[in-house]
Design an enzyme around this catalytic site. Structure first.
Site, short mmCIF file in Angstrom:
data_model
loop_
_atom_site.label_atom_id
_atom_site.label_comp_id
_atom_site.label_asym_id
_atom_site.label_seq_id
_atom_site.Cartn_x
_atom_site.Cartn_y
_atom_site.Cartn_z
N SER A 21 116.91 116.56 120.96
CA SER A 21 115.73 115.70 120.88
C SER A 21 114.50 116.48 120.43
O SER A 21 114.28 117.62 120.87
CB SER A 21 115.40 115.09 122.25
OG SER A 21 116.44 114.26 122.68
N ALA A 97 115.22 100.67 117.99
CA ALA A 97 115.42 99.36 117.34
C ALA A 97 116.89 99.01 117.54
O ALA A 97 117.74 99.91 117.67
CB ALA A 97 115.08 99.42 115.86
N TYR A 158 116.06 101.92 107.21
CA TYR A 158 115.07 102.17 108.26
C TYR A 158 114.44 100.84 108.70
O TYR A 158 114.02 100.67 109.84
CB TYR A 158 114.00 103.15 107.75
CG TYR A 158 113.64 104.19 108.79
CD1 TYR A 158 114.49 105.26 109.05
CD2 TYR A 158 112.47 104.10 109.52
CE1 TYR A 158 114.17 106.20 110.00
CE2 TYR A 158 112.14 105.03 110.48
CZ TYR A 158 112.99 106.08 110.72
OH TYR A 158 112.67 107.00 111.68
N LYS A 165 106.78 102.26 112.68
CA LYS A 165 106.09 103.53 112.43
C LYS A 165 104.73 103.31 111.77
O LYS A 165 103.78 104.04 112.02
CB LYS A 165 106.96 104.46 111.58
CG LYS A 165 108.21 104.97 112.30
CD LYS A 165 107.89 105.68 113.61
CE LYS A 165 109.08 106.40 114.20
NZ LYS A 165 108.85 106.84 115.59
N LEU A 197 120.14 111.87 118.44
CA LEU A 197 120.86 110.63 118.81
C LEU A 197 120.28 109.43 118.08
O LEU A 197 121.02 108.64 117.49
CB LEU A 197 120.69 110.39 120.32
CG LEU A 197 121.74 110.90 121.28
CD1 LEU A 197 121.41 110.42 122.69
CD2 LEU A 197 123.13 110.43 120.86
P1 NAP Z 1 116.19 111.06 120.52
O1 NAP Z 1 116.56 112.39 120.97
O2 NAP Z 1 117.24 110.00 120.52
O3 NAP Z 1 114.89 110.58 121.32
C1 NAP Z 1 114.44 109.25 121.35
C2 NAP Z 1 114.10 108.95 122.77
O4 NAP Z 1 113.51 107.64 122.91
C3 NAP Z 1 115.33 108.96 123.67
O5 NAP Z 1 115.10 109.78 124.79
C4 NAP Z 1 115.45 107.50 124.07
O6 NAP Z 1 116.12 107.28 125.28
C5 NAP Z 1 113.99 107.14 124.14
N1 NAP Z 1 113.80 105.72 124.32
C6 NAP Z 1 114.33 104.69 123.61
N2 NAP Z 1 113.96 103.51 124.16
C7 NAP Z 1 113.19 103.81 125.24
C8 NAP Z 1 112.52 103.04 126.22
N3 NAP Z 1 112.58 101.69 126.25
N4 NAP Z 1 111.81 103.68 127.18
C9 NAP Z 1 111.76 105.02 127.22
N5 NAP Z 1 112.38 105.81 126.32
C10 NAP Z 1 113.09 105.20 125.35
O7 NAP Z 1 115.66 111.09 118.99
P2 NAP Z 1 114.47 111.88 118.29
O8 NAP Z 1 114.85 111.93 116.86
O9 NAP Z 1 114.14 113.11 119.03
O10 NAP Z 1 113.29 110.83 118.40
C11 NAP Z 1 112.03 111.15 118.93
C12 NAP Z 1 110.93 110.59 118.06
O11 NAP Z 1 110.94 111.29 116.82
C13 NAP Z 1 111.06 109.12 117.72
O12 NAP Z 1 109.79 108.52 117.71
C14 NAP Z 1 111.63 109.17 116.32
O13 NAP Z 1 111.38 108.00 115.57
C15 NAP Z 1 110.86 110.35 115.78
N6 NAP Z 1 111.37 110.94 114.53
C16 NAP Z 1 112.64 111.40 114.47
C17 NAP Z 1 113.10 111.93 113.28
C18 NAP Z 1 114.50 112.43 113.15
O14 NAP Z 1 114.99 112.55 112.02
N7 NAP Z 1 115.18 112.73 114.24
C19 NAP Z 1 112.26 112.00 112.16
C20 NAP Z 1 110.96 111.53 112.26
C21 NAP Z 1 110.52 110.99 113.47
P3 NAP Z 1 117.64 106.66 125.18
O15 NAP Z 1 118.46 107.67 124.45
O16 NAP Z 1 118.02 106.43 126.59
O17 NAP Z 1 117.52 105.37 124.41
#
Ligand code: NAP
Length: 258
Positions: A21, A97, A158, A165, A197
């Site tokens: 994460s 989503a 997306y 976003k 994830l």
């Molecule tokens: P991640 O490890 O899956 O983290 C996303 C987190 O959001 C998870 O802990 C998830 O918990 C949590 N979440 C979802 N619904 C929720 C709710 N109702 N209440 C509280 N927590 C909730 O993925 P990540 O990539 O690190 O994402 C973190 C941020 O970075 C997001 O905003 C994502 O859009 C952004 N981002 C990611 C990327 C990329 O390529 N990875 C690029 C640009 C931006 P659960 O797993 O239990 O649902």
């Protein structure tokens, strides 16, 4: 040599699902700079992952928090107030989503799908900020969100997350303007693709990530640690003159035309 020293600061980090994460990398970077940390998790199955990071920084509270549950949000801020007395940094690293809204035609997005994505991924920043500022000291604080280029450009599959976003980035600017007089800075990192994830929930993510790597000026994708370091910078006094900013940490991909 100048070093980022966050001893005496307290951060609440939302969005650690596992070691991949982005919130893990940001939390770890803050912790290594001496910041006291509090973490949240959503769903029992993720608690043990979050505990692993929390154990590295003894005394870090780990709390359940689904951002759609007012009761859980209340519980988180009550515990932060009790344990920390104040909050200097809020890290919002949350997005969601429904699977069916991350593929197919954008025009098929339902109102329910729209509400879910926008509520969890964008409105939660507004609401958590409102709660966090109550605990921020007179010398101010820092709020950080995570966004992606699909807010501005069309990225296949997306879909509604691009709308979420765009709303999130608008909220960053609006909150930054409103909270500037209280010395509270609000910024976001627009990260390049990292296989977490949530990212893997986007259909075709692997192909998209390899396209990014080929087209980016640096010729590669970014690591979670690079996002963590940028997060540490934005949350620290080194970025005291920066607010309302969307900082790309994407190996330069966003500057490219053809
Ligand atoms: P991640 O490890 O899956 O983290 C996303 C987190 O959001 C998870 O802990 C998830 O918990 C949590 N979440 C979802 N619904 C929720 C709710 N109702 N209440 C509280 N927590 C909730 O993925 P990540 O990539 O690190 O994402 C973190 C941020 O970075 C997001 O905003 C994502 O859009 C952004 N981002 C990611 C990327 C990329 O390529 N990875 C690029 C640009 C931006 P659960 O797993 O239990 O649902």
């Amino acid at each position: 040599m100048r070093k980022i020293d966050l001893r005496g600061k307290h951060a609440l980090v939302l969005g650690v699902a596992n070691q991949r994460s982005l919130a893990w990398a940001i939390g770890d970077a803050l912790g290594e700079a001496g910041c006291k940390l509090a973490f949240t998790y959503q769903g029992e199955r993720l608690q043990k992952n979050v505990n692993k990071l929390a154990q590295k920084y003894p005394g870090s509270p780990v709390m359940a928090c689904d951002v759609t549950s007012e009761e859980q949000v209340d519980g988180v801020f009550a515990r932060v107030e009790k344990d920390f007395k104040k909050l200097d940094i809020l890290v919002h690293s949350i997005a969601f989503a429904r699977q069916e809204d991350l593929k197919g035609d954008y025009r098929d997005t339902t109102l329910e799908g729209w509400r879910t994505a926008l509520e969890i991924s964008a409105f939660s920043l507004v609401h958590l900020t409102n709660r966090a500022v109550e605990l921020m000291p007179r010398e101010g604080g820092s709020i950080l969100a995570l966004t992606y280029l699909a807010s501005q450009k069309v990225v296949p599959n997306y879909n509604v997350m691009g709308s979420a976003k765009a709303a999130l980035e608008h909220a960053v600017r609006q909150l930054a303007a409103e909270l500037g007089p209280e010395k509270i800075r609000v910024n976001a990192i627009s990260a390049g693709p990292v296989p977490t994830l949530s990212a893997r929930g986007i259909s075709g993510f692997t192909g998209m990530a390899s396209h990014h790597a080929k087209a980016a000026p640096l010729g590669r994708n970014v690591s979670p640690q690079e996002v963590g370091d940028a997060g540490l910078f934005l949350c620290s006094p080194m970025a005291s003159g920066i607010t309302g900013e969307i900082l790309f940490v994407d190996a330069g991909y966003n500057i490219m035309g053809v």
